[in-house]
Write a protein that holds these residues in place. Structure first.
Motif, PDB file in Angstrom:
ATOM      1  N   ARG A  89       0.788  -1.389  -0.139  1.00 36.16           N
ATOM      2  CA  ARG A  89       0.009  -0.008  -0.008  1.00 36.16           C
ATOM      3  C   ARG A  89       1.074   1.252   0.049  1.00 36.16           C
ATOM      4  N   ILE A  90       2.108   0.980   0.436  1.00 33.39           N
ATOM      5  CA  ILE A  90       2.897   2.329   0.535  1.00 33.39           C
ATOM      6  C   ILE A  90       3.679   2.312  -0.884  1.00 33.39           C
ATOM      7  N   GLY A  91       4.274   1.075  -1.266  1.00 30.53           N
ATOM      8  CA  GLY A  91       4.941   0.965  -2.350  1.00 30.53           C
ATOM      9  C   GLY A  91       4.306   1.359  -3.594  1.00 30.53           C
ATOM     10  N   ARG A  92       2.883   1.499  -3.573  1.00 33.99           N
ATOM     11  CA  ARG A  92       2.264   1.982  -4.704  1.00 33.99           C
ATOM     12  C   ARG A  92       2.258   3.182  -4.825  1.00 33.99           C
ATOM     13  N   LEU A  93       2.898   4.277  -4.081  1.00 35.33           N
ATOM     14  CA  LEU A  93       2.717   5.700  -3.962  1.00 35.33           C
ATOM     15  C   LEU A  93       4.093   6.031  -4.768  1.00 35.33           C
ATOM     16  N   TYR A  94       4.971   5.355  -5.365  1.00 34.71           N
ATOM     17  CA  TYR A  94       5.830   5.782  -5.891  1.00 34.71           C
ATOM     18  C   TYR A  94       6.385   4.604  -7.017  1.00 34.71           C
ATOM     19  N   SER A  95       7.067   5.140  -8.039  1.00 32.83           N
ATOM     20  CA  SER A  95       7.403   4.201  -9.264  1.00 32.83           C
ATOM     21  C   SER A  95       8.648   3.869  -9.231  1.00 32.83           C
ATOM     22  N   ARG A  96       8.716   2.938 -10.216  1.00 28.88           N
ATOM     23  CA  ARG A  96      10.504   2.502 -10.508  1.00 28.88           C
ATOM     24  C   ARG A  96      11.461   3.427 -10.816  1.00 28.88           C
ATOM     25  N   ASP A  97      10.959   4.468 -11.603  1.00 33.36           N
ATOM     26  CA  ASP A  97      11.540   5.626 -12.168  1.00 33.36           C
ATOM     27  C   ASP A  97      11.913   6.404 -10.724  1.00 33.36           C
ATOM     28  N   ASP A  98      11.033   6.731  -9.903  1.00 32.11           N
ATOM     29  CA  ASP A  98      11.272   7.462  -8.816  1.00 32.11           C
ATOM     30  C   ASP A  98      12.247   6.929  -7.746  1.00 32.11           C
ATOM     31  N   LEU A  99      12.338   5.634  -7.790  1.00 36.40           N
ATOM     32  CA  LEU A  99      13.354   4.973  -6.879  1.00 36.40           C
ATOM     33  C   LEU A  99      14.581   4.854  -7.381  1.00 36.40           C
ATOM     34  N   ALA A 100      14.707   5.227  -8.955  1.00 39.78           N
ATOM     35  CA  ALA A 100      15.992   5.110  -9.513  1.00 39.78           C
ATOM     36  C   ALA A 100      16.618   6.789  -9.170  1.00 39.78           C
ATOM     37  N   ARG A 101      15.643   7.387  -8.875  1.00 39.78           N
ATOM     38  CA  ARG A 101      16.335   8.909  -8.598  1.00 39.78           C
ATOM     39  C   ARG A 101      16.249   9.358  -7.455  1.00 39.78           C
ATOM     40  N   MET A 102      15.254   8.834  -6.415  1.00 42.55           N
ATOM     41  CA  MET A 102      15.502   9.221  -5.178  1.00 42.55           C
ATOM     42  C   MET A 102      15.620   8.334  -3.995  1.00 42.55           C
ATOM     43  N   PRO A 103      16.013   8.716  -2.712  1.00 42.73           N
ATOM     44  CA  PRO A 103      16.035   7.754  -1.655  1.00 42.73           C
ATOM     45  C   PRO A 103      14.858   7.445  -1.422  1.00 42.73           C
ATOM     46  N   LEU A 104      14.744   6.094  -0.992  1.00 41.45           N
ATOM     47  CA  LEU A 104      13.255   5.343  -0.556  1.00 41.45           C
ATOM     48  C   LEU A 104      12.890   6.018   0.419  1.00 41.45           C
TER      49      LEU A 104
END
Length: 274
Positions: free
Chosen positions: A152-167
């Motif tokens: 439910r938290i992981g759906r709030l960001y994308s793969r591209d987001d995680l490739a650019r920003m700290p979790l």
């Protein structure tokens, strides 16, 4: 049998000498004992010692000078060592995420193992968002990160987001706020996949950290397993004496990355009129 065991013995001697060089026990420019002396010291053949020295020479950690011997060579490293303050988890995480590069290896929604499910307090049918990342400093990998967050938290960001920003920054961007964490620090040996990602030998000791991050409501937000190269990552904790006389103890300070206390200026003496 002897021929089969020689490479393993040579690698053991190589790792022992490499560790002594890295720690400074063998100083730059120091002359190593001769092959015969090293063979006697480690109870191996001179052939094994020669193989170990060849491995060190291949990494430019020693230099053989004709007629003089073999000398330690420690070229200055162009790669920074990441310094982490154990007592200031969140400040360090955000800073490290902004000052290092990341390589995202995987991003999936999975059924987590029982240990992760219990740590995140997930329902039996609840999935987690699992990511595997490698962090690099100056182009050299130093950490291998396996993170799980509730789906439910992981759906709030994308793969591209995680490739650019700290979790952690992504989680907090969604409106959640981290309030506390529980972490354990130990050591493990690198597996083949981790060794390949960190560019180290299989079986190399790594600093292992497990951390569960909780929100203000006490609910788990993230579970992280982090593996660090010990030659690129240093853990520190600044301490100070606290408590009343007779019951004094050491406590972590609230300052991040403090190297030393600033010197106190001597009190200014007031000179009265004569």
């Amino acid at each position: 049998m002897r021929a089969a065991s020689e490479p393993l013995k040579a690698r053991r001697i190589y790792l022992l000498l490499k560790d002594k060089i890295a720690s400074g026990e063998l100083a730059d420019g120091e002359r190593l004992p001769g092959e015969f002396a090293l063979a006697e010291e480690h109870s191996v053949s001179r052939v094994t010692i020669r193989q170990a020295l060849d491995l060190l020479a291949g990494e430019d950690l020693i230099q053989k000078k004709s007629g003089l011997g073999t000398f330690v060579h420690r070229p200055p490293s162009k790669v920074r060592t990441v310094l982490a303050d154990v007592a200031n988890v969140f400040a360090h995480l955000i800073e490290m995420g902004r000052t290092t590069d990341v390589r995202l290896l995987s991003f999936d929604y999975v059924t987590p193992p029982d240990q992760i499910r219990e740590a995140l307090q997930l329902a039996p049918d609840e999935r987690s968002q699992r990511s595997v990342r490698v962090r690099l400093v100056d182009g050299v990998p130093f950490s291998y990160l396996i993170a799980h967050v509730p789906e439910r938290i992981g759906r709030l960001y994308s793969r591209d987001d995680l490739a650019r920003m700290p979790l952690l920054e992504l989680i907090e961007r969604s409106g959640l706020t981290s309030a506390s964490a529980r972490q354990e620090i130990s050591a493990v040996l690198s597996s083949p996949d981790v060794a390949a990602a960190l560019d180290v030998d299989v079986g190399m000791p790594l600093v292992a950290l497990r951390r569960t991050v909780y929100g203000k409501d006490g609910q788990p937000m993230e579970h992280l397993q982090a593996l660090y190269r010990p030659d690129r990552y240093t853990l520190q904790m600044n301490l100070e004496r606290t408590g009343d006389e007779g019951h004094r103890h050491w406590s972590p300070t609230a300052e991040v990355y403090r190297r030393e206390r600033p010197r106190r200026r001597p009190p200014v003496r007031k000179v009265g009129k004569s």
